[in-house]
Design a protein around this motif. Structure first.
Motif, mmCIF file in Angstrom:
data_model
loop_
_atom_site.group_PDB
_atom_site.id
_atom_site.type_symbol
_atom_site.label_atom_id
_atom_site.label_comp_id
_atom_site.label_asym_id
_atom_site.label_seq_id
_atom_site.Cartn_x
_atom_site.Cartn_y
_atom_site.Cartn_z
ATOM 1 N N ILE A 188 -40.400 -26.964 7.388
ATOM 2 C CA ILE A 188 -41.235 -26.110 8.240
ATOM 3 C C ILE A 188 -42.636 -26.701 8.251
ATOM 4 O O ILE A 188 -43.327 -26.732 7.224
ATOM 5 C CB ILE A 188 -41.256 -24.662 7.719
ATOM 6 C CG1 ILE A 188 -39.831 -24.102 7.684
ATOM 7 C CG2 ILE A 188 -42.146 -23.787 8.597
ATOM 8 C CD1 ILE A 188 -39.738 -22.714 7.094
ATOM 9 N N ASP A 189 -43.065 -27.195 9.413
ATOM 10 C CA ASP A 189 -44.317 -27.956 9.495
ATOM 11 C C ASP A 189 -45.532 -27.128 9.116
ATOM 12 O O ASP A 189 -46.355 -27.544 8.314
ATOM 13 C CB ASP A 189 -44.486 -28.532 10.905
ATOM 14 C CG ASP A 189 -43.480 -29.640 11.188
ATOM 15 O OD1 ASP A 189 -42.996 -30.238 10.209
ATOM 16 O OD2 ASP A 189 -43.164 -29.874 12.367
ATOM 17 N N ALA A 190 -45.669 -25.946 9.707
ATOM 18 C CA ALA A 190 -46.866 -25.140 9.451
ATOM 19 C C ALA A 190 -46.533 -23.668 9.617
ATOM 20 O O ALA A 190 -45.854 -23.267 10.571
ATOM 21 C CB ALA A 190 -48.006 -25.528 10.399
ATOM 22 N N LEU A 191 -46.999 -22.872 8.688
ATOM 23 C CA LEU A 191 -46.822 -21.422 8.764
ATOM 24 C C LEU A 191 -48.027 -20.819 9.480
ATOM 25 O O LEU A 191 -49.171 -20.985 9.042
ATOM 26 C CB LEU A 191 -46.713 -20.834 7.358
ATOM 27 C CG LEU A 191 -45.408 -21.129 6.593
ATOM 28 C CD1 LEU A 191 -45.526 -20.655 5.153
ATOM 29 C CD2 LEU A 191 -44.233 -20.454 7.268
ATOM 30 N N GLN A 192 -47.761 -20.110 10.563
ATOM 31 C CA GLN A 192 -48.820 -19.419 11.283
ATOM 32 C C GLN A 192 -49.150 -18.105 10.568
ATOM 33 O O GLN A 192 -48.355 -17.612 9.759
ATOM 34 C CB GLN A 192 -48.393 -19.159 12.725
ATOM 35 C CG GLN A 192 -48.065 -20.415 13.497
ATOM 36 C CD GLN A 192 -49.232 -21.386 13.548
ATOM 37 O OE1 GLN A 192 -50.389 -20.980 13.680
ATOM 38 N NE2 GLN A 192 -48.924 -22.680 13.423
ATOM 39 N N PRO A 193 -50.327 -17.518 10.856
ATOM 40 C CA PRO A 193 -50.685 -16.259 10.176
ATOM 41 C C PRO A 193 -49.629 -15.171 10.310
ATOM 42 O O PRO A 193 -49.342 -14.448 9.353
ATOM 43 C CB PRO A 193 -52.000 -15.864 10.867
ATOM 44 C CG PRO A 193 -52.598 -17.164 11.285
ATOM 45 C CD PRO A 193 -51.441 -18.040 11.663
ATOM 46 N N ARG A 194 -49.022 -15.043 11.503
ATOM 47 C CA ARG A 194 -47.997 -14.003 11.654
ATOM 48 C C ARG A 194 -46.772 -14.301 10.785
ATOM 49 O O ARG A 194 -46.127 -13.387 10.270
ATOM 50 C CB ARG A 194 -47.604 -13.877 13.123
ATOM 51 C CG ARG A 194 -46.978 -15.124 13.723
ATOM 52 C CD ARG A 194 -46.571 -14.884 15.175
ATOM 53 N NE ARG A 194 -45.941 -16.059 15.763
ATOM 54 C CZ ARG A 194 -46.596 -17.059 16.311
ATOM 55 N NH1 ARG A 194 -47.929 -17.016 16.358
ATOM 56 N NH2 ARG A 194 -45.952 -18.097 16.821
ATOM 57 N N ASP A 195 -46.450 -15.600 10.619
ATOM 58 C CA ASP A 195 -45.332 -15.962 9.742
ATOM 59 C C ASP A 195 -45.654 -15.617 8.292
ATOM 60 O O ASP A 195 -44.786 -15.128 7.547
ATOM 61 C CB ASP A 195 -45.033 -17.453 9.869
ATOM 62 C CG ASP A 195 -44.696 -17.864 11.296
ATOM 63 O OD1 ASP A 195 -44.080 -17.037 12.009
ATOM 64 O OD2 ASP A 195 -45.058 -18.992 11.695
ATOM 65 N N LEU A 196 -46.899 -15.878 7.881
ATOM 66 C CA LEU A 196 -47.293 -15.552 6.518
ATOM 67 C C LEU A 196 -47.237 -14.053 6.264
ATOM 68 O O LEU A 196 -46.778 -13.604 5.207
ATOM 69 C CB LEU A 196 -48.711 -16.072 6.251
ATOM 70 C CG LEU A 196 -48.867 -17.591 6.120
ATOM 71 C CD1 LEU A 196 -50.343 -17.966 6.109
ATOM 72 C CD2 LEU A 196 -48.192 -18.082 4.852
ATOM 73 N N VAL A 197 -47.698 -13.273 7.251
ATOM 74 C CA VAL A 197 -47.675 -11.817 7.096
ATOM 75 C C VAL A 197 -46.238 -11.322 6.970
ATOM 76 O O VAL A 197 -45.917 -10.481 6.107
ATOM 77 C CB VAL A 197 -48.394 -11.137 8.280
ATOM 78 C CG1 VAL A 197 -48.173 -9.633 8.239
ATOM 79 C CG2 VAL A 197 -49.883 -11.453 8.255
ATOM 80 N N ALA A 198 -45.350 -11.832 7.828
ATOM 81 C CA ALA A 198 -43.952 -11.401 7.777
ATOM 82 C C ALA A 198 -43.304 -11.796 6.451
ATOM 83 O O ALA A 198 -42.595 -11.003 5.816
ATOM 84 C CB ALA A 198 -43.181 -12.005 8.950
ATOM 85 N N LEU A 199 -43.559 -13.030 6.010
ATOM 86 C CA LEU A 199 -42.978 -13.485 4.755
ATOM 87 C C LEU A 199 -43.545 -12.715 3.573
ATOM 88 O O LEU A 199 -42.817 -12.357 2.629
ATOM 89 C CB LEU A 199 -43.249 -14.986 4.593
ATOM 90 C CG LEU A 199 -42.512 -15.704 3.456
ATOM 91 C CD1 LEU A 199 -41.000 -15.539 3.609
ATOM 92 C CD2 LEU A 199 -42.890 -17.185 3.438
ATOM 93 N N PHE A 200 -44.847 -12.435 3.629
ATOM 94 C CA PHE A 200 -45.454 -11.644 2.560
ATOM 95 C C PHE A 200 -44.865 -10.236 2.522
ATOM 96 O O PHE A 200 -44.573 -9.699 1.440
ATOM 97 C CB PHE A 200 -46.968 -11.578 2.746
ATOM 98 C CG PHE A 200 -47.653 -10.608 1.825
ATOM 99 C CD1 PHE A 200 -47.761 -10.874 0.475
ATOM 100 C CD2 PHE A 200 -48.174 -9.417 2.308
ATOM 101 C CE1 PHE A 200 -48.383 -9.979 -0.383
ATOM 102 C CE2 PHE A 200 -48.788 -8.519 1.468
ATOM 103 C CZ PHE A 200 -48.896 -8.793 0.122
ATOM 104 N N ALA A 201 -44.694 -9.614 3.694
ATOM 105 C CA ALA A 201 -44.121 -8.265 3.741
ATOM 106 C C ALA A 201 -42.701 -8.247 3.176
ATOM 107 O O ALA A 201 -42.318 -7.325 2.442
ATOM 108 C CB ALA A 201 -44.134 -7.745 5.174
ATOM 109 N N LEU A 202 -41.920 -9.272 3.507
ATOM 110 C CA LEU A 202 -40.551 -9.340 3.004
ATOM 111 C C LEU A 202 -40.528 -9.468 1.488
ATOM 112 O O LEU A 202 -39.829 -8.706 0.793
ATOM 113 C CB LEU A 202 -39.828 -10.516 3.654
ATOM 114 C CG LEU A 202 -38.412 -10.820 3.127
ATOM 115 C CD1 LEU A 202 -37.488 -9.639 3.384
ATOM 116 C CD2 LEU A 202 -37.871 -12.099 3.756
ATOM 117 N N ILE A 203 -41.283 -10.432 0.954
ATOM 118 C CA ILE A 203 -41.261 -10.653 -0.490
ATOM 119 C C ILE A 203 -41.922 -9.496 -1.233
ATOM 120 O O ILE A 203 -41.466 -9.095 -2.313
ATOM 121 C CB ILE A 203 -41.944 -11.993 -0.817
ATOM 122 C CG1 ILE A 203 -41.128 -13.139 -0.213
ATOM 123 C CG2 ILE A 203 -42.099 -12.179 -2.307
ATOM 124 C CD1 ILE A 203 -41.672 -14.504 -0.511
ATOM 125 N N ALA A 204 -42.975 -8.919 -0.648
ATOM 126 C CA ALA A 204 -43.607 -7.763 -1.282
ATOM 127 C C ALA A 204 -42.643 -6.585 -1.333
ATOM 128 O O ALA A 204 -42.576 -5.858 -2.331
ATOM 129 C CB ALA A 204 -44.882 -7.383 -0.537
#
Length: 665
Positions: free
Chosen positions: A553-569
C-alpha cells in the motif's frame, strides 16, 4: 438546608501514599524547569509536607507562600508561555499538601498532581520524562486505590495497629493493588498503540502550542554580543548526522545556519528578504557529501547544513546566501536528507545592491575600527584581481594570531563594542572575532558578512554517526573576493583552532579531565536516545502515510487512517471489555470458587439465572433439596458478607467452597 457531609481524615499510610504519588508527579516537571525554580520548589514541597503533617498550615501562611512562589516565576520566567505556566503549576502542586487532610483532599491532590507529568511533555518528550511519567501515574493509581479502601473501611490503619495480622493484610493489599494497576495499564495499551500509530498526525500541535517564556539555547536570526554564551556552555545535542559514503574531516565540518548581513552597531540581523530568491551561482570545488541530518526541535524554521548545501529535500529551502530553512516551524525532531559540496567560487559576480548591503556600516559607531580599515585600504591600494583585498584579510588574521586570546569570560560591552574588542580587551570568543573582522573588512571596502552555525562534530562509534552539540555553536566570516566570490574566513581559528575544530580528546562528551571512563556510557546513552528519536519522536505524518508500504500500500490517506484507527480501536475496546469481564471472575479466588460451585449445581439441573441473587437462588434450591439448600443458603450469606463487608474469612470460605464442589450436593 442540607447538612454538609464531612470527609473523614486520611490515615497515616494513606497520606504517605498520596504524598509519594504527588512527589512522583512533580519530579519530571521540576527537572524541566530552570534550575533555580526546580531546586526551590522541590525543597519547598518537602518543607510544606513536613510542616503540615499533623494539621494544615494557616491560611495566611499559605497565601504568603503562594505569592512568593508566583514572584519567583516572574523573576525567572517572565511573560506568558509554557515555562511560566508549567512553573506556576509546579508551585501550586508543591504547596497543595499544606491543606491536604481529609480523604477528599487526598483524592483532589492526586488528581491535580496528574497534570504534572502531562505538562512535562510540553517541555520535553524524551525517554526519561516518559519513564518518570509512567512511574508517577502508577503511584497515583495506587494512592487512589488506597484512598478508596480507606473510605470503605476495608482495612485498618497499619500505622496505628502495628500488629502482624494487619501487616500481612497490608502486604496482600499492596501486592493486589500493584497487580490491579498493571492490569489497567495492560488493558489500555492496545488502544494507546493504535492511537500512536494510526491517529492522523498534524503538522503543528492541535492546541496551538504557545511560545516558551524561557527560550532554550539555539541558533537565531540575529547575533548580539554575549548572546551565544548559553549555547557555548550547553553540551546537549543539536543534531546527529549520518553520512552515506565518505565523510569530511572534522575541521571541514562547518554547519551553515543563518547568514547575517545587517548591522546596527550592536546586533547583526539576517536579511529575511533574501529568502525569496534562488541560490546564487556556485562552482563546486570538491567531492559531494551525501548525508542525513536529524535536528532537535527548535520551534523555528532555522535549519543547518554542511557548508555549502546543494540539495535539500521537500519542505526545506535554500535562500540566495545559502541559508537553509524549513517551510514550517520544527516543533519535533526532524530528519533531512541533504547533499553538500565545497566551493571553488560562490557568486563570483556580486550584484550592486548586495555589494552595497555587504559594505554598509552604521554611522557614529566604532570610529577607531573604521579608521583602521580605511588606513589599511590606503596602504594596500586596490587591484582588479583582489590581491589587495586578500592581503588586508591576511593582515587582520596575522594581528589576531599575534595579539588576541580566546576566552568565554568577557565583561559587559559598551556602545563601541568592536573598538573595545580590537584595541583594548583583545579577548573574546567566536561572535566577537567574526563580528569585528567583518566590520574591519567593510571599513576597508571589502564586502563581508557573518555566518552562524556549528563547527566540528563528535563521532559516536556506536551507530557510526556524528553528534553536533550546542556547545559547538560558532560564528565565522565570509568576504567577497573578485573571481572567487564569497570566501570563508574563520578569525577564531587563528587564535584557538582546538576550540573551533573540536579535535582534542578532552573535548569528547562524557570525559571529565583525564578520566575517560564515562565516554562509553555517554556513547551508549546517546545512541539509545537517537533510537528513541527515530522510533517515537520522528514518527511524523509522512512516515505514518508510508506505514503499510511493506504490504504493497503506497500511501495511507487521512480517511484511510481514520477508518483503520476506528477498526483497531473498536477491536481494542472489545478486547478490553472481554478481559475486564473475564478478569473480574478470574482475579478473585473466592469468586472463582463460587462460580465453580454454581457450575456444579448447573450440571445437576439447579443452575442460577444471570439475574438471580445468590440467596434467592439458594432458597429455590432448598425448595427442591432441603438438606443441600439450607447449607447453600448459609454459604450464600457468607459469600455476600465476605465480598461486600469484611475480608477476614475470605480464605477459609474459599477453601470450604472448593471442598463442597468436590462432593455431590
Amino acid at each position: 438546608m442540607a447538612k454538609r457531609i464531612h470527609s473523614p481524615a486520611m490515615t497515616t499510610h494513606a497520606r504517605k501514599h498520596v504524598l509519594l504519588a504527588a512527589a512522583a508527579c512533580l519530579l519530571p516537571l521540576l527537572l524541566q524547569l530552570p534550575m533555580s525554580l526546580g531546586i526551590g520548589y522541590g525543597l519547598g514541597a518537602l518543607a510544606v509536607a513536613a510542616a503540615s503533617k499533623r494539621k494544615p498550615l494557616p491560611l495566611l501562611l499559605r497565601l504568603l507562600l503562594g505569592g512568593t512562589a508566583l514572584l519567583a516565576v516572574l523573576a525567572v520566567a517572565p511573560g506568558i508561555g509554557r515555562d511560566s505556566a508549567c512553573a506556576v503549576l509546579a508551585a501550586m502542586l508543591a504547596l497543595k499538601p499544606a491543606e491536604t487532610v481529609s480523604l477528599r483532599d487526598g483524592r483532589s491532590l492526586v488528581g491535580f498532581a496528574l497534570f504534572g507529568p502531562f505538562a512535562t511533555f510540553l517541555l520535553d518528550q524524551g525517554p526519561v520524562s516518559l519513564l518518570l511519567a509512567l512511574a508517577a501515574v502508577l503511584l497515583a493509581l495506587l494512592a487512589l486505590q488506597r484512598l478508596a479502601m480507606d473510605e470503605g473501611q476495608a482495612m485498618p490503619d497499619q500505622g496505628d495497629a502495628g500488629q502482624g495480622h494487619d501487616a500481612a493484610h497490608a502486604t496482600n493489599w499492596q501486592r493486589q493493588a500493584v497487580f490491579n494497576v498493571l492490569h489497567l495499564f495492560a488493558l489500555g495499551l492496545p488502544l494507546a498503540l493504535a492511537a500512536f500509530w494510526l491517529f492522523p498526525r498534524l503538522p503543528t500541535p492541535l492546541w496551538g502550542l504557545p511560545e516558551r517564556s524561557v527560550a532554550k539555547p539555539g541558533l537565531s536570526d540575529s547575533m548580539t554580543p554575549g548572546g551565544m554564551i548559553d549555547m557555548l556552555l550547553d553540551d546537549s545535542p543539536a543534531a546527529r548526522v549520518q553520512f552515506f559514503g565518505p565523510a569530511p574531516r572534522p575541521d571541514q565540518m562547518y554547519w551553515r545556519g543563518p547568514v547575517l548581513w545587517d548591522f546596527d552597531g550592536r546586533t547583526w540581523h539576517q536579511a529575511m528578504a533574501l529568502q525569496g530568491f534562488s541560490p546564487a551561482p556556485m562552482q563546486a570545488g570538491g567531492p559531494r557529501w551525501d548525508y542525513q541530518i536529524e535536528l532537535e526541535p527548535s520551534e523555528n524554521r532555522q535549519l543547518i547544513a554542511l557548508d555549502v548545501p546543494t540539495q535539500l529535500p521537500e519542505g526545506a529551502r535554500i535562500s540566495l546566501d545559502y541559508t537553509p530553512w524549513a517551510e514550517s516551524p520544527q516543533y519535533n525532531v526532524s530528519r533531512w536528507r541533504m547533499q553538500s559540496q565545497p566551493v571553488a567560487a560562490l557568486e563570483a559576480d556580486l550584484p550592486d545592491p548586495l555589494r552595497m548591503r555587504a559594505l554598509l556600516l552604521p554611522q557614529g559607531y566604532n570610529p577607531r575600527t573604521v579608521a583602521l580599515g580605511k588606513q589599511w585600504r590606503r596602504e594596500a591600494g586596490s587591484d582588479s584581481q583582489g590581491r589587495s583585498d586578500a592581503a588586508i584579510a591576511e593582515r587582520a588574521l596575522a594581528m589576531i594570531r599575534r595579539e588576541f586570546t580566546y576566552t568565554l569570560n568577557v565583561p559587559l560591552t559598551g556602545r563601541n563594542e568592536i573598538d573595545d574588542f580590537l584595541f583594548d580587551r583583545k579577548a573574546g570568543y567566536c561572535e566577537h572575532f567574526s563580528s569585528s573582522f567583518v566590520v574591519l573588512m567593510r571599513a576597508a571596502g571589502i564586502p563581508a558578512r557573518v555566518v552562524t552555525g556549528y563547527s566540528g562534530a563528535y563521532r559516536n562509534p556506536i551507530g557510526n554517526y556524528w553528534l553536533v552539540r550546542k556547545s559547538d555553536a560558532h560564528a565565522w566570516s565570509e568576504i567577497w573576493l573578485p573571481k572567487r566570490g564569497w570566501v570563508r574566513v574563520d578569525p577564531t581559528a587563528a587564535v584557538a583552532p582546538e576550540r573551533v575544530h573540536d579535535t582534542l580528546a578532552d573535548r569528547r562528551p562524557g570525559q571529565f579531565g583525564n578520566f575517560s571512563g564515562l565516554v562509553p556510557v555517554f556513547n551508549a546513552g546517546d545512541w539509545l536516545r537517537r533510537g528513541w528519536n527515530d522510533f517515537v519522536l520522528g514518527f511524523n505524518a509522512q512516515r505514518q502515510r508510508d506505514l503499510l508500504k511493506p504490504l504493497g500500500i503506497d500511501a495511507l490517506q487521512p480517511r484511510d487512517l481514520v477508518a483503520l484507527f476506528a477498526l483497531i480501536a473498536g477491536l481494542a475496546v472489545l478486547w478490553m471489555s472481554w478481559l475486564i469481564a473475564r478478569g473480574e471472575r478470574q482475579r478473585d479466588p473466592l469468586l472463582r470458587a463460587w462460580h465453580a460451585l454454581e457450575a456444579r449445581y448447573r450440571k445437576l439441573g439447579h443452575g442460577r439465572a444471570v439475574h438471580e441473587p445468590a440467596q434467592v437462588w439458594a432458597a429455590r434450591v432448598a425448595a427442591d433439596q432441603p438438606a443441600a439448600g439450607e447449607h447453600l443458603g448459609i454459604l450464600a450469606r457468607r459469600v455476600s458478607n465476605a465480598r461486600y463487608a469484611s475480608a477476614d474469612e475470605r480464605g477459609a470460605l474459599t477453601r470450604l467452597l472448593r471442598d463442597l464442589r468436590r462432593h455431590r450436593p
